[in-house]
Structures are given as C-alpha cells and as structure tokens.
Write an enzyme that holds these catalytic residues in place. Structure first.
Site, PDB file in Angstrom:
ATOM      1  N   HIS A 159      53.785  37.135 -30.637  1.00  0.00           N
ATOM      2  CA  HIS A 159      54.172  36.495 -29.365  1.00  0.00           C
ATOM      3  C   HIS A 159      55.091  37.459 -28.582  1.00  0.00           C
ATOM      4  O   HIS A 159      56.292  37.217 -28.419  1.00  0.00           O
ATOM      5  CB  HIS A 159      54.909  35.189 -29.685  1.00  0.00           C
ATOM      6  CG  HIS A 159      55.001  34.236 -28.534  1.00  0.00           C
ATOM      7  ND1 HIS A 159      55.542  34.580 -27.321  1.00  0.00           N
ATOM      8  CD2 HIS A 159      54.610  32.952 -28.422  1.00  0.00           C
ATOM      9  CE1 HIS A 159      55.493  33.534 -26.521  1.00  0.00           C
ATOM     10  NE2 HIS A 159      54.926  32.533 -27.166  1.00  0.00           N
ATOM     11  N   GLU A 264      50.168  38.389 -25.749  1.00  0.00           N
ATOM     12  CA  GLU A 264      50.247  37.962 -27.152  1.00  0.00           C
ATOM     13  C   GLU A 264      48.900  38.139 -27.837  1.00  0.00           C
ATOM     14  O   GLU A 264      48.019  37.294 -27.705  1.00  0.00           O
ATOM     15  CB  GLU A 264      50.664  36.493 -27.196  1.00  0.00           C
ATOM     16  CG  GLU A 264      51.858  36.166 -26.324  1.00  0.00           C
ATOM     17  CD  GLU A 264      52.023  34.662 -26.073  1.00  0.00           C
ATOM     18  OE1 GLU A 264      51.608  33.848 -26.912  1.00  0.00           O
ATOM     19  OE2 GLU A 264      52.568  34.305 -25.023  1.00  0.00           O
TER      20      GLU A 264
HETATM   21  C1  BG6 Z   1      52.727  30.615 -25.545  1.00  0.00           C
HETATM   22  C2  BG6 Z   1      51.884  29.410 -25.233  1.00  0.00           C
HETATM   23  O1  BG6 Z   1      52.124  31.358 -26.557  1.00  0.00           O
HETATM   24  O2  BG6 Z   1      54.012  30.191 -26.010  1.00  0.00           O
HETATM   25  C3  BG6 Z   1      52.596  28.518 -24.241  1.00  0.00           C
HETATM   26  O3  BG6 Z   1      50.622  29.843 -24.719  1.00  0.00           O
HETATM   27  C4  BG6 Z   1      53.987  28.167 -24.737  1.00  0.00           C
HETATM   28  O4  BG6 Z   1      51.820  27.340 -24.040  1.00  0.00           O
HETATM   29  C5  BG6 Z   1      54.731  29.457 -25.053  1.00  0.00           C
HETATM   30  O5  BG6 Z   1      54.668  27.425 -23.749  1.00  0.00           O
HETATM   31  C6  BG6 Z   1      56.156  29.254 -25.567  1.00  0.00           C
HETATM   32  O6  BG6 Z   1      56.172  28.410 -26.655  1.00  0.00           O
HETATM   33  P1  BG6 Z   1      57.544  27.990 -27.323  1.00  0.00           P
HETATM   34  O7  BG6 Z   1      57.194  27.051 -28.428  1.00  0.00           O
HETATM   35  O8  BG6 Z   1      58.180  29.271 -27.823  1.00  0.00           O
HETATM   36  O9  BG6 Z   1      58.384  27.367 -26.236  1.00  0.00           O
END
Ligand code: BG6
Length: 296
Positions: A159, A264
């Site tokens: 991510h 990501e």
């Molecule tokens: C991304 C998703 O990978 O992560 C999004 O596609 C999401 O939908 C984002 O909002 C952040 O997620 P989190 O759980 O870290 O707030």
C-alpha cells in the site's frame, strides 16, 4: 553502521550516502521513510501513529491476507479492512546482504496480532525482504503455506504512499486499456484515458496489468517515481481528496491530499490459493527512470 536496529525499528543507510536511507517500523514491517540523498520519497501523515496503536497512515503498509473488507469468506470476512499484517509486530530477521544493504522481517501466526489470528486461524510464514539501492527501494514478499492439511487463501498488496509536489500537476502513466473496478463509482469499465489524472476522490483497482507495464508518476512532464512489479498483477490508484481526508483522523495536514498518491501493486482482484507446503512471492521496485510512454 548501514543497519541499526532498536526495539521498535530498523534504519538502513546506503554506504554511498548517509542521507540515503530507509526506516522500517517493526509494527507492520512498515517502511515509513525512504530518502535518496536526503530527499523524502514516501508520504507520511503528520498524525500517523508510529507506536503500534494503529496501522501507519503513510509509507508502505502491507496488506495481507485480505484487501479491503471481505463479505463472503467464512474467515476473511471477520478481519478488519486490509487484514492482519499491518496490525502485527513483525520480527526483524537481520541483514542478509551487505551491498545493496538488504534486511528481512518475518511474520507467522505465533507472532501476529492475537485477536486477529483467533478470527483467521491459518498457518503461514511471511518473509519481507527490503533492499536499499543508491536510487531504488525493492520490497519483496514470500508467503509459505506451512500447514500440512489446509489451503491458504489470501490477497497481498504493497500500500505504497508516494510523496508528490502537487496532485493537480501529477499524472500516472501506462495504465491505459486495462479493466478497472472503480471503488468510488462502484463500476467496472476499461480505462481508455492515456494517463490518470486526479481531480476528485479516486479509488481504482486496475486488473491484470501486464508485468511489462512500467508505472510512472509524472510531475509536469518529469517522471518522479517509477514502479515495476513482479507477480503483482493488480494496481490500486488512490487519492482521498478533500472529504475523505477530513474523515480520517490520522490524515494530517488535511490539505496533504495534494502531496500524496497511493500506487499499490498487489494481487487483489482474486485470491492466491496455496496448497499445503506451497510458496508464492511478489515484489515492488521503486526507482528513478526516464519517461517511458508505453501507451498514448
Ligand atoms: C486503499 C483502498 O487501498 O486504501 C481505499 O483502495 C481505502 O478504498 C484506502 O480507503 C485506505 O484504507 P485505510 O484502511 O488505510 O483507511
């Protein structure tokens, strides 16, 4: 010292330049800073928690065994969004190569977050290898199904929060012509735009993107980040824009949606299923390169 480990984090410095370094928290094995000659490459929220109280908002959190929130699998559906890896303290396994300096972290159910492991009781070993080059950062993950009886079903995703100067001047190249699941519109379509530009909340899962596609983040015509992938066919592009940034308590300053974009790479459109004893691996290479338009 090229590798310094404390109780909570590991700092790897490149032998050629003391300001080229990566800092990795044991919590989530999250790389939360990567500098090349002093210039930060990753975005990190000013309100990110680095004390293990929640996943890090920024850097490179690791998503395993589920991307997003699952609704239909008996066990994966019990896990919170993005799963176990980013909510667990990994073990630092040590330095495995001198130059480029390379370190490893490991995770298995015996170490992972207990509450989440009781909800998703599977046997596995994860080994994350992080290599710091003069101008690159490579993150490689190996997943082994250590069970002798049960299959291991999972998603994997890096991510990656990249730091940019201004979202309005930024575009992402070489993703055209692939199928997209758009998580904002809740629609699937083929993206025929030559480049991705962001003018509102954007949350897209590009599916089965050919491995030879080099994804670049381009700022006013200059490629500032280049991302290559192995065995990671899907690519999520995410920017929360104004309202979503406001809704995230750990996203600060609120105007910083202008300074970041998440690219990501993962395997999230479908699940990887390993039989007992089988292994799978995938990697992300972040580097600097000249502009490569593979589709226009
Ligand atoms: C991304 C998703 O990978 O992560 C999004 O596609 C999401 O939908 C984002 O909002 C952040 O997620 P989190 O759980 O870290 O707030």
């Amino acid at each position: 010292m090229p590798v310094e480990a404390t109780e909570t984090e590991v700092v790897v410095t490149h032998p050629s330049n003391g300001n080229t370094a990566v800092k990795i928290l044991n919590y989530g094995a999250t790389a939360y800073s990567w500098t090349i000659e002093g210039k930060e490459q990753l975005w990190l929220s000013a309100a990110a928690k680095l004390d293990g109280s929640k996943p890090v908002r920024g850097g490179i959190p690791l998503v395993f065994p589920v991307f997003g929130k699952n609704t239909d699998d008996e066990y994966l559906s019990k896990l919170p969004q993005h799963g176990v890896a980013r909510n667990s303290t990994w073990e630092f396994l040590g330095q495995v190569k001198e130059n480029p300096p390379t370190v490893q972290f490991g995770l298995g159910p015996e170490l992972a977050n207990e509450e989440l492991t009781s909800l998703w009781p599977f046997d596995y070993t994860l080994v994350l290898t992080i290599e710091l080059g003069k101008e690159h950062l490579k993150t490689d993950i190996e997943v082994v199904n250590t069970s002798t009886a049960e299959a291991l079903k999972f998603n994997w995703l890096f991510h990656t929060y990249l730091k940019i100067d201004d979202i309005e001047d930024t575009m992402v190249s070489n993703l055209a012509e692939f199928k997209v699941y758009d998580q904002v519109l809740k629609q699937t379509y083929i993206d025929n735009q030559p480049v991705v530009s962001v003018h509102e909340e954007l949350d897209r899962v590009y599916q089965k993107v050919s491995e030879n596609r080099v994804i670049q983040v381009v700022d006013k015509g200059e490629p500032i980040h280049t991302l290559k992938r192995k065995n990671l066919p899907d690519v999520v592009v995410w920017n929360p824009w104004v309202d979503k940034s406001k809704s995230m308590a750990d996203f600060e300053p609120k105007s910083d949606y202008e300074k970041m974009i998440c690219i990501e790479p993962g395997h999230v459109h479908d699940f990887i299923v390993l039989k007992p004893g089988e292994k799978w691996s995938g990697s992300q290479l972040l580097s600097k390169d000249s502009l490569k338009y593979q589709v226009v």
